[in-house]
Design an enzyme around this catalytic site. Sequence first.
Site, PDB file in Angstrom:
ATOM      1  N   LYS A   1       0.848  -1.212   0.000  1.00  0.00           N
ATOM      2  CA  LYS A   1       0.000   0.000   0.000  1.00  0.00           C
ATOM      3  C   LYS A   1       0.878   1.255   0.000  1.00  0.00           C
ATOM      4  O   LYS A   1       0.678   2.150  -0.814  1.00  0.00           O
ATOM      5  CB  LYS A   1      -0.937   0.008   1.221  1.00  0.00           C
ATOM      6  CG  LYS A   1      -1.836  -1.226   1.310  1.00  0.00           C
ATOM      7  CD  LYS A   1      -2.860  -1.093   2.403  1.00  0.00           C
ATOM      8  CE  LYS A   1      -2.317  -1.157   3.819  1.00  0.00           C
ATOM      9  NZ  LYS A   1      -1.704  -2.448   4.196  1.00  0.00           N
TER      10      LYS A   1
ATOM     11  N   ARG B   1      -9.641   0.081   9.703  1.00  0.00           N
ATOM     12  CA  ARG B   1      -9.099  -1.255   9.927  1.00  0.00           C
ATOM     13  C   ARG B   1     -10.088  -2.140  10.669  1.00  0.00           C
ATOM     14  O   ARG B   1      -9.811  -3.314  10.892  1.00  0.00           O
ATOM     15  CB  ARG B   1      -7.824  -1.144  10.765  1.00  0.00           C
ATOM     16  CG  ARG B   1      -6.550  -1.501  10.028  1.00  0.00           C
ATOM     17  CD  ARG B   1      -5.413  -1.292  11.001  1.00  0.00           C
ATOM     18  NE  ARG B   1      -4.203  -1.957  10.636  1.00  0.00           N
ATOM     19  CZ  ARG B   1      -3.179  -1.375  10.018  1.00  0.00           C
ATOM     20  NH1 ARG B   1      -3.270  -0.133   9.618  1.00  0.00           N
ATOM     21  NH2 ARG B   1      -2.075  -2.048   9.790  1.00  0.00           N
TER      22      ARG B   1
ATOM     23  N   ARG C   1      11.775  -1.493  10.914  1.00  0.00           N
ATOM     24  CA  ARG C   1      10.572  -1.365  11.749  1.00  0.00           C
ATOM     25  C   ARG C   1      10.510  -2.513  12.736  1.00  0.00           C
ATOM     26  O   ARG C   1      10.526  -3.684  12.346  1.00  0.00           O
ATOM     27  CB  ARG C   1       9.316  -1.397  10.862  1.00  0.00           C
ATOM     28  CG  ARG C   1       8.909  -0.041  10.366  1.00  0.00           C
ATOM     29  CD  ARG C   1       7.732  -0.136   9.430  1.00  0.00           C
ATOM     30  NE  ARG C   1       6.545  -0.728  10.026  1.00  0.00           N
ATOM     31  CZ  ARG C   1       5.374  -0.785   9.397  1.00  0.00           C
ATOM     32  NH1 ARG C   1       5.251  -0.293   8.186  1.00  0.00           N
ATOM     33  NH2 ARG C   1       4.326  -1.338   9.978  1.00  0.00           N
TER      34      ARG C   1
ATOM     35  N   ARG D   1      -0.233  -9.555  13.770  1.00  0.00           N
ATOM     36  CA  ARG D   1      -0.756  -8.608  12.784  1.00  0.00           C
ATOM     37  C   ARG D   1      -1.584  -9.347  11.726  1.00  0.00           C
ATOM     38  O   ARG D   1      -2.606  -8.851  11.275  1.00  0.00           O
ATOM     39  CB  ARG D   1       0.392  -7.819  12.133  1.00  0.00           C
ATOM     40  CG  ARG D   1       1.006  -6.824  13.107  1.00  0.00           C
ATOM     41  CD  ARG D   1       2.310  -6.287  12.617  1.00  0.00           C
ATOM     42  NE  ARG D   1       2.161  -5.361  11.516  1.00  0.00           N
ATOM     43  CZ  ARG D   1       3.165  -4.966  10.736  1.00  0.00           C
ATOM     44  NH1 ARG D   1       4.380  -5.436  10.944  1.00  0.00           N
ATOM     45  NH2 ARG D   1       2.958  -4.108   9.779  1.00  0.00           N
TER      46      ARG D   1
ATOM     47  N   ARG E   1      11.279  -6.353   4.691  1.00  0.00           N
ATOM     48  CA  ARG E   1      11.162  -4.922   5.008  1.00  0.00           C
ATOM     49  C   ARG E   1      11.866  -4.597   6.331  1.00  0.00           C
ATOM     50  O   ARG E   1      12.423  -3.509   6.490  1.00  0.00           O
ATOM     51  CB  ARG E   1       9.673  -4.531   5.084  1.00  0.00           C
ATOM     52  CG  ARG E   1       9.437  -3.044   5.080  1.00  0.00           C
ATOM     53  CD  ARG E   1       7.976  -2.694   4.843  1.00  0.00           C
ATOM     54  NE  ARG E   1       7.120  -3.088   5.966  1.00  0.00           N
ATOM     55  CZ  ARG E   1       5.789  -2.905   5.968  1.00  0.00           C
ATOM     56  NH1 ARG E   1       5.185  -2.383   4.930  1.00  0.00           N
ATOM     57  NH2 ARG E   1       5.072  -3.274   7.018  1.00  0.00           N
TER      58      ARG E   1
HETATM   59  P1  AMP Z   1       0.781  -0.032   9.297  1.00  0.00           P
HETATM   60  O1  AMP Z   1       1.959   0.836   9.008  1.00  0.00           O
HETATM   61  O2  AMP Z   1      -0.453   0.409   8.555  1.00  0.00           O
HETATM   62  O3  AMP Z   1       1.077  -1.502   9.092  1.00  0.00           O
HETATM   63  O4  AMP Z   1       0.432   0.158  10.838  1.00  0.00           O
HETATM   64  C1  AMP Z   1       1.343  -0.180  11.860  1.00  0.00           C
HETATM   65  C2  AMP Z   1       0.613  -0.342  13.155  1.00  0.00           C
HETATM   66  O5  AMP Z   1      -0.008   0.897  13.530  1.00  0.00           O
HETATM   67  C3  AMP Z   1      -0.519  -1.345  13.157  1.00  0.00           C
HETATM   68  O6  AMP Z   1      -0.069  -2.670  13.351  1.00  0.00           O
HETATM   69  C4  AMP Z   1      -1.366  -0.850  14.325  1.00  0.00           C
HETATM   70  O7  AMP Z   1      -0.799  -1.194  15.561  1.00  0.00           O
HETATM   71  C5  AMP Z   1      -1.271   0.659  14.190  1.00  0.00           C
HETATM   72  N1  AMP Z   1      -2.344   1.181  13.312  1.00  0.00           N
HETATM   73  C6  AMP Z   1      -2.211   1.714  12.072  1.00  0.00           C
HETATM   74  N2  AMP Z   1      -3.403   2.069  11.574  1.00  0.00           N
HETATM   75  C7  AMP Z   1      -4.325   1.738  12.511  1.00  0.00           C
HETATM   76  C8  AMP Z   1      -5.745   1.831  12.578  1.00  0.00           C
HETATM   77  N3  AMP Z   1      -6.479   2.320  11.577  1.00  0.00           N
HETATM   78  N4  AMP Z   1      -6.357   1.408  13.715  1.00  0.00           N
HETATM   79  C9  AMP Z   1      -5.647   0.919  14.749  1.00  0.00           C
HETATM   80  N5  AMP Z   1      -4.323   0.784  14.741  1.00  0.00           N
HETATM   81  C10 AMP Z   1      -3.644   1.171  13.633  1.00  0.00           C
END
Ligand code: AMP
Length: 329
Positions: free
Chosen positions: A14, A89, A134, A146, A128
């Site tokens: 994404k 989400r 990360r 996740r 990654r």
């Molecule tokens: P991402 O970079 O989108 O994979 O997000 C990394 C982490 O941020 C996720 O595993 C969640 O812990 C938190 N996070 C990101 N977006 C959301 C969301 N919309 N709702 C809740 N937690 C989120």
Amino acid sequence: MKYYILFGPPGAGKGTQAGAISEKYNLKHISTGELLRAEIAAGSELGKQAKSLIEAGKLVPDSVVEGMIENTFNTEKNVAGFLLDGFPRTLGQANDLDKMLESRGEKVNAVLSIMISDETIKSRLAHRAQIEGRADDANPTTIQNRIDTYHKQTEPLIEFYKNCGKYYEVDGECGDIEDVRKAMFNVFRGMDKKFLDRQVVIDEDLLDKVQRMAQDSPRLRMNYDLRNSEEDQSQRMLNVMLPGTKTTIHKHNLSSETIMLLRGKMDTVFYNENGVEKERIHMGGDTGVFGVNIPKGQWHTFEVEELAIIFMAQDCAWSPLTKEDMLSK
Ligand code: AMP
């Protein structure tokens, strides 16, 4: 404003695809994950709360991410729309987003989903972790959490958006990054037709709607596109200009321009190449003047007295004015 959701499991690509899409369609990319990581890096209170949840592969509370999203909607105005990445989400977040947009007279336009298998998620996140460092990509337990969170809480959104007819899916393993990008642009092209080539009744309700959108914009202007698709090489639009608007003196060298005043009062002013006013055409009110055809290459400006909504047409695609198209007085 357009509201697109970039959907898919962690590692689907994404973030990788978001840049090109947001650039092409003039969208503000909002990644909730990135916003949260920025809060952690800044050592803010919010970041401290989010850190342990993120590192455990759990979701942070809805109110936290929704606050960040709403804040960006409120502050970012000079874009055609938003590309939401990592949000919503959960079904709760999707419903809250609908409410948030409804209160702004808006809605989700489409959901673009990039799909990959669980096996690919695992290998991509491990890769990654080495490149971006990360923490939530490096730990196998976090990765599994996740993936589980995705299947349990996020995947039900597919049905939700399918039921609204807004869901479009691309195979994230159909080739390399470029192939996936092409597939995504194809989806957008298909949607453009759906959004632009639609029946539009130009009535008081529509004028009220575009008027409200212009009043909310810091540019105090707003264009409502009436073309068939993004590829349509013409310009046909409604254009709202608030009182006091005075456009720069400019000309169009590729096409004449027809404008019809649907609401309000304004002047169209013609100039010679020295910036001397040649003719002023009062339009609207009780002038009995409804429109004007501005010849190709004619220097002109619009001066708006009462909020004006015009229909504007040209027979070439829109492009930004260059220095040569603007007259400095
Ligand atoms: P991402 O970079 O989108 O994979 O997000 C990394 C982490 O941020 C996720 O595993 C969640 O812990 C938190 N996070 C990101 N977006 C959301 C969301 N919309 N709702 C809740 N937690 C989120």
